[in-house]
Design a protein around this motif. Structure first.
Motif, PDB file in Angstrom:
ATOM      1  N   LEU A 159       0.830  -1.202   0.000  1.00 36.07           N
ATOM      2  CA  LEU A 159       0.000   0.000   0.000  1.00 36.07           C
ATOM      3  C   LEU A 159       0.867   1.255   0.000  1.00 36.07           C
ATOM      4  N   GLU A 160       1.917   1.239   0.798  1.00 41.58           N
ATOM      5  CA  GLU A 160       2.832   2.385   0.859  1.00 41.58           C
ATOM      6  C   GLU A 160       3.584   2.560  -0.456  1.00 41.58           C
ATOM      7  N   GLU A 161       3.962   1.435  -1.082  1.00 43.07           N
ATOM      8  CA  GLU A 161       4.676   1.507  -2.359  1.00 43.07           C
ATOM      9  C   GLU A 161       3.789   2.112  -3.446  1.00 43.07           C
ATOM     10  N   ILE A 162       2.539   1.656  -3.517  1.00 39.59           N
ATOM     11  CA  ILE A 162       1.620   2.177  -4.534  1.00 39.59           C
ATOM     12  C   ILE A 162       1.358   3.664  -4.296  1.00 39.59           C
ATOM     13  N   THR A 163       1.175   4.025  -3.042  1.00 41.48           N
ATOM     14  CA  THR A 163       0.943   5.437  -2.714  1.00 41.48           C
ATOM     15  C   THR A 163       2.125   6.292  -3.153  1.00 41.48           C
TER      16      THR A 163
END
Length: 286
Positions: A159-163
């Protein structure tokens, strides 16, 4: 001038502005009085399911969903003052991608949709999204939605990577995390807690607030967008004109240089052959 003729002229004389001309034509053709909300993303990202959830078409789908691509053209539904536009998935074929892009050009509010279960956003899809954000011209009217939100809790690093990926071209964005399956289960089984946890009601509220905020300004916003596109096209025309003028000037200088070289070569040849031109008579003596 008809759309086809304008596009043909752009293809021939201004290929670098071809997409701007296309965007202007699509934007100018929008006549809906409602707020246009369009989804954009790869095939199987959950776009159609998201629109069915937002419009309450859970038991009887309005936007077709399947394991094979169903959306081949841009389809729409008006509900509660909002016109929802479903677009074909990216990465299926060139025609679908073109239709999806044109559908996104209709948007007053654009939803970039990605599925958590698909992992991080692929580079080419990321580039396509970045180009679209730049073309839209109003980052505050672009939302990111991550579907399969039921996977979020166990996939925080993803989730952090996509954000971070999305923030590379849409700074400050905070994706809305939704679960279409959870929402569907909550509705069918009348479990309000699941409905709330799905994130769909929260996203719908954001869209409804946007409709209230932008509703009276839609014509102005659309006219500003068209004006911006016209300015950018005129800038390309001016740049092409400057380039052509430079080319003509360079060609003229080149012609003058070639003529001078020719004259000098002829004079040198005449001299080498022992010919001289008598000044004032035009006669040549061996």
């Amino acid at each position: 001038m008809k759309d086809g003729a304008m596009r043909q002229l752009a293809d021939i004389y201004l290929p670098e502005a071809r997409e701007l001309v296309n965007q202007l034509q699509v934007t100018s053709a929008v006549t809906a009085k409602q707020l246009n909300v369009a989804v954009y993303g790869v095939y199987n990202a959950g776009k159609s399911s998201l629109l069915n959830s937002l419009t309450g078409h859970v038991e009887c789908e309005f936007f077709a969903t399947s394991d094979v691509p169903q959306t081949k053209v841009n389809s729409s539904l008006v509900q509660d003052g909002i016109r929802y536009v479903d677009t074909p998935g990216l990465d299926v074929n060139e025609q679908d991608t073109r239709m999806a892009t044109e559908g996104s050009y209709q948007a007053d509010l654009l939803l970039l949709v990605h599925k958590l279960g698909a992992g991080s956003v692929q580079s080419r899809d990321l580039r396509a999204m970045a180009r679209l954000v730049q073309a839209h011209g109003k980052p505050d009217c672009i939302l990111t939605v991550l579907t399969e939100g039921e996977l979020a809790r166990d996939n925080q690093p993803l989730l952090e990577e996509i954000t971070a990926q999305i923030r590379s071209f849409l700074p400050g964005c905070s994706p809305y995390i939704v679960s279409n399956s959870m929402f569907r289960k909550g509705v069918l089984e009348e479990k309000q807690l699941l409905v709330e946890l799905s994130g769909i009601p929260q996203l719908l509220q954001v869209l409804q607030e946007a409709e209230l905020r932008l509703g009276n300004m839609l014509e102005q916003e659309r006219n500003e967008k068209k004006h911006m596109l016209k300015v950018r096209i005129l800038e390309h025309i001016a740049e092409r004109q400057r380039m052509l003028e430079d080319q003509l000037e360079a060609a003229a200088r080149g012609q003058a240089t070639r003529e001078q070289c020719f004259v000098e070569a002829v004079q040198e040849l005449q001299s080498n052959l022992g010919f001289t031109r008598q000044q004032g008579t035009g006669r040549q003596d061996p």
